[in-house]
Structures are given as structure tokens and as C-alpha cells.
Design a protein around this motif. Structure first.
Motif, PDB file in Angstrom:
ATOM      1  N   GLN A  61     -10.774  -0.255  -4.397  1.00  0.00           N
ATOM      2  CA  GLN A  61     -10.202   0.525  -5.482  1.00  0.00           C
ATOM      3  C   GLN A  61     -10.945   0.301  -6.806  1.00  0.00           C
ATOM      4  N   SER A  74       0.826  -1.208   0.000  1.00  0.00           N
ATOM      5  CA  SER A  74       0.000   0.000   0.000  1.00  0.00           C
ATOM      6  C   SER A  74       0.856   1.251   0.000  1.00  0.00           C
ATOM      7  N   GLN A  75       2.173   1.085  -0.114  1.00  0.00           N
ATOM      8  CA  GLN A  75       3.107   2.203  -0.172  1.00  0.00           C
ATOM      9  C   GLN A  75       4.381   1.745  -0.877  1.00  0.00           C
ATOM     10  N   GLU A 111      -0.467  -1.388   9.567  1.00  0.00           N
ATOM     11  CA  GLU A 111       0.949  -1.530   9.221  1.00  0.00           C
ATOM     12  C   GLU A 111       1.854  -1.472  10.449  1.00  0.00           C
ATOM     13  N   LEU A 121      -3.764  -7.579   2.998  1.00  0.00           N
ATOM     14  CA  LEU A 121      -3.272  -6.225   2.773  1.00  0.00           C
ATOM     15  C   LEU A 121      -4.221  -5.120   3.219  1.00  0.00           C
ATOM     16  N   PHE A 122      -5.502  -5.264   2.920  1.00  0.00           N
ATOM     17  CA  PHE A 122      -6.433  -4.179   3.211  1.00  0.00           C
ATOM     18  C   PHE A 122      -7.111  -4.323   4.583  1.00  0.00           C
ATOM     19  N   ASP A 165     -10.842  -4.770  -0.825  1.00  0.00           N
ATOM     20  CA  ASP A 165     -10.204  -3.742  -1.646  1.00  0.00           C
ATOM     21  C   ASP A 165     -11.292  -2.956  -2.386  1.00  0.00           C
ATOM     22  N   TYR A 201      -0.866  -2.996  -5.740  1.00  0.00           N
ATOM     23  CA  TYR A 201       0.138  -1.999  -5.366  1.00  0.00           C
ATOM     24  C   TYR A 201      -0.524  -0.622  -5.363  1.00  0.00           C
ATOM     25  N   ARG A 202      -0.584  -0.057  -4.155  1.00  0.00           N
ATOM     26  CA  ARG A 202      -1.215   1.236  -3.927  1.00  0.00           C
ATOM     27  C   ARG A 202      -2.557   1.312  -4.672  1.00  0.00           C
TER      28      ARG A 202
END
Length: 472
Positions: free
Chosen positions: A444, A70-71, A93, A88-89, A442, A378-379
Motif C-alpha cells: 500500500q 483487510s475489511q 481469510e 495480515l498480507f 504490504d 486497516y484496509r
């Protein structure tokens, strides 16, 4: 007479140290190490005798992945996923409020220990490894004279120092000291997180001299430049080499990369020797893995800020009691599957928050498959889906889609997205990707309303300044 004999036996038994029956866990974790950097798994240029031995003694997962990042510092979310068993989501972190596998193992009676790089916040470190030594807390530094500190009795960092040696040696020595001093009547879980082979790729001269850059083969998917703008072409990692990437420059990078990996491999060997010397090798599960891969010239890229195989696929080798030897597994898995794997091995309770799936059925040989697909991100720039054969990549920043047949094109060089005969498959993969996004929380959108230019001029972009110089 019987009374005297019984007393002697009692005294003899009292003088012997009882060994734990639970398996110990020794976990080596590398930083930015591609999956194709192990001699025993096909890279005949690199020298990795100790990791090779783990491959022979255990199971190598040839399709192990991270979910992405995510970065730009992909290692931060990657490590958070591995430590928490979450995707990931759904991670924090900095692991705020998260249960970690060392916490679960400590609840099951394990002594936990860590040394090396920690990228997920000091509070989570102290909660997970209260006896950690020589910890490098995030950021970046050279490989020599690395600033490290210990976790004190109150959970604060103490004993700040910069040992006059390569940090991989510092971390290995701390692990050896732990193995020599920890009681044998209690199982342990030791985590050795190397800073290598992350740049600056500095290794002692002995190891640098093992590799002549002119003799290093280029990656099969080497390109001077990435064919289009993926939205992250000028990030710090990409500026480690000027454009276009020359063949000789990439060979130099790879020579340095291989040298520091071979040095890392030697440290792994030293720790395993110490384990054997303490008499606990036979009852120890040993894991070697990494937080992400790296491009180093593949597809014209240098970093890990993408979802190509070279950057999201990672090495994963597991050996130990009850684990099949000299086995190559094609089961697809994530590093966050390690959390429940450790718990099952230790007889520990897996927290309900864990999304990973235990790899023990694969390790014992009772199953051959694990996950049906690998979702990657990725991001807000890139999304990917690998169904085991075909891989879809959506470059959101420029509204460009790619499709690869990993069976015939494992290096992802022949894009099938514009092939009319693949339209049905492409549409089906896009539908699967959207479903996976929902499954993994996610949100996005897969199309940008304001796409970036598909092509950009990289010739005037400056290289990364302040790159650390080599040290022998």
C-alpha cells in the motif's frame, strides 16, 4: 505368592486410566473485547473474577496486538492470523490450504475440539476441528437462540439447532461435556470461541442489573466525534450510535458491554471448574484472548476499524504448568505468536509457513522482550507503527499523519505530528513504517492521489437499523 501379587498389581494398573504427560490446552477467545476490560489489570468497574484468577495464576501480556484488518469485519482476518500463525498480507481469510495450530497439535497426538464462533470457512473448520460442536458459522445474530450446528463424520455441518439460552452458555456447556467425556490418556486442545461481547450486547438480566450506566466512567480518550475523517467514519459499526456521541449514550453502551463480559466470565469459571473436577487442571495451559478491541466512545469512534490502541490491542493471559505466576509482561507480541507457542508447549513441529514467534521464553521468564515494533494496518486506509514508545499513524485516505508518545500519552490524545521539534522523529518513523511494510508484504502507498475531505458532516448519517433488542 509373588505371582499372585504381580497379577493383582497388573489388574489394578489395567483398571486405572493413564494420564497424558503432555500439557492440555484450553483456549478461551472473546469477540470484540478490549484489553482494558479485566478487573485484575486495572479496570475496577468491571466484574471478572474468573479471568482475574487466570491473571493471578499466570502471565498477562499488557502489549498484545492484532496486526489489523483487510475489511470492516476485522475479526475474519484476525482469526485467520491467529489460527494460521501468518501475518495480515500473507493469510487466506478462509484458510484455504493453510496449516492451522489444531492441525499441528493433532499431528502431535492431541484430541482437538472447538465450540463457538467460526469465521473462516466450513472446510477449514472441519480440517482443524473434526469433532466441533455447536458452531456458529460467521455472520451476525443475537446472543440468545443462536443458530449452531456440529461437524459431522464426513466434515459436513449437521444437527442445526437454536438452543433456548444465551450462546455463551451453549458454548460453555459443550466444552464441559467435552472435558467430561474425553479420555485422560490423550492430551487435548479445546477452543471456546465466544460471540460475546460483540453487539448486540445482550446479557441475562442478572448481569445487566450489576451495572448502572450512570456509574460507568467514560474512557479517558472519550470524544463526541472523531476529530477528522479517517475514511471509515460511516461504516456499520460507527452507526451504532448517533453523532455526536453523548456521554450518557456511551455510558449505556459500556454498561451493556461490561454486563455481557461478566456473563462471559461466569461461563469461563464453569468450564475451569469442570476441568478441575476431571483432575486435569494442573496439567493444562489456559489462554484467554480476543480477536480485536473496540472503541465504544474512545476518540469519538464506536467500532474497531482503526489502529488506535483501544482497537488493535487485545487481552492476552496465559497460565499453566511452567508459566510464571502473577506476572505482567510488557513484551510486545501478536496473536499469531500463539501458534508456535502452542507447538513448543506440546512438543509439536511448527510448520515452516508460520511467521509467529513462540512466547515460551517470556512465559518461562528467560526473556523480557519479544518484538521490537508493532506494525498495524486497516484496509487501504490506515497504517501504523508502534516502536514501544512512539506510535505513528498514517491516515492514507486524507493524507493526515499522527504521532503519539505512548509513554506520556497512552490514550493517544496529544498528536505530535505538527510539532516542529518532532520532525526528525516523524521522518525516522515514516522510514521505519515503509521498511515494515516491505517486511510484512504490504504494498500500500502511504499517500493518496485523490484524498477524501478531511471533514464531513455526520449529523445526517442514520443510525444502524435493525439493532437487536435486549433480552433478559
Amino acid at each position: 505368592m509373588n505371582t499372585v501379587l504381580s497379577l493383582l498389581i497388573t489388574l489394578l494398573l489395567a483398571g486405572q486410566e493413564t494420564k497424558s504427560t503432555k500439557p492440555n490446552i484450553l483456549f478461551f477467545f472473546a469477540d470484540d473485547q478490549r484489553a482494558d476490560t479485566i478487573n485484575a489489570l486495572g479496570n475496577k468497574t468491571i466484574i471478572t473474577p474468573n479471568i482475574d484468577n487466570l491473571v493471578k495464576e499466570g502471565t498477562a501480556f499488557e502489549r498484545a496486538y492484532i496486526m489489523g484488518g483487510s475489511q470492516g469485519a476485522v475479526c475474519v482476518p484476525s482469526r485467520a492470523m491467529m489460527l494460521s500463525g501468518k501475518s495480515l498480507f500473507r493469510i487466506s481469510e478462509q484458510l484455504k490450504g493453510a496449516a492451522t495450530w489444531p492441525m499441528a497439535l493433532r499431528d502431535a497426538g492431541y484430541e482437538t475440539f472447538a465450540t463457538g464462533k467460526w469465521h473462516n470457512g466450513q472446510p477449514a473448520l472441519a480440517a482443524s476441528f473434526p469433532k466441533a460442536k455447536s458452531i456458529y458459522l460467521g455472520g451476525m445474530s443475537g446472543q440468545f437462540n443462536t443458530p449452531v450446528s456440529d461437524v459431522g463424520t464426513e466434515g459436513k455441518m449437521i444437527n442445526l439447532k437454536s438452543p433456548n439460552e444465551h450462546c455463551s452458555e451453549t458454548f460453555a456447556n459443550e466444552a464441559i461435556d467435552f472435558l467430561q467425556k474425553t479420555p485422560k490418556d490423550k492430551p487435548f486442545a479445546a477452543y471456546i470461541a465466544f460471540k460475546s461481547p460483540h453487539d448486540p450486547r445482550q446479557a441475562p438480566k442478572k448481569f445487566v442489573d450489576m451495572y448502572n450506566p450512570k456509574d460507568i466512567p467514560l474512557p479517558a480518550n472519550y470524544l463526541p466525534e472523531h476529530p477528522f475523517n479517517n475514511g471509515e467514519l460511516v461504516i456499520r459499526d460507527e452507526r451504532l450510535e448517533k453523532w455526536p456521541r453523548s456521554k450518557s449514550a456511551i455510558q449505556q453502551h459500556l454498561a451493556e458491554y461490561y454486563a455481557i463480559i461478566t456473563h462471559e466470565d461466569e461461563q469461563i469459571g464453569k468450564v475451569i471448574k469442570a476441568l478441575k473436577d476431571t483432575g486435569r487442571f494442573e496439567n493444562t495451559i489456559i489462554i484467554f484472548s480476543a480477536d480485536n478491541g473496540l472503541a465504544i466512545g474512545s476518540h469519538g469512534l464506536m467500532g474497531k476499524q482503526n489502529v488506535y490502541e483501544h482497537s488493535v490491542k487485545i487481552p492476552l493471559v496465559i497460565s499453566g504448568p511452567g508459566i510464571e505466576k502473577n506476572k505482567r509482561s510488557q513484551a510486545m507480541c501478536y496473536t499469531f505468536d500463539l501458534f508456535p507457542t502452542f507447538c513448543e508447549a506440546a512438543g509439536a513441529k511448527t510448520p515452516a509457513s508460520v511467521e509467529g514467534k513462540s512466547l515460551w521464553p517470556i512465559l518461562k521468564g528467560t526473556a523480557q522482550t519479544h518484538r521490537e515494533e508493532i506494525f498495524s494496518a486497516y484496509r487501504g486506509l490506515i497504517r501504523g507503527l508502534n516502536d514501544g514508545r512512539y506510535k505513528l499513524i498514517v491516515n492514507i485516505a486524507v493524507n493526515k499523519t499522527q504521532l503519539f508518545d505512548l509513554q506520556s500519552d497512552p490514550d493517544e490524545m496529544k498528536d505530535l505530528a505538527e510539532d516542529a521539534t518532532q520532525k526528525t522523529r516523524l521522518d525516522a518513523m515514516l522510514t521505519k513504517l515503509k521498511t515494515s511494510q516491505g517486511n510484512w508484504a504490504d504494498k500500500q502507498e502511504l499517500k493518496s492521489e485523490k484524498p477524501l475531505p478531511l471533514k464531513i458532516d455526520l449529523s445526517k448519517i442514520p443510525e444502524e437499523k435493525g439493532k437487536a433488542k435486549k433480552k433478559s
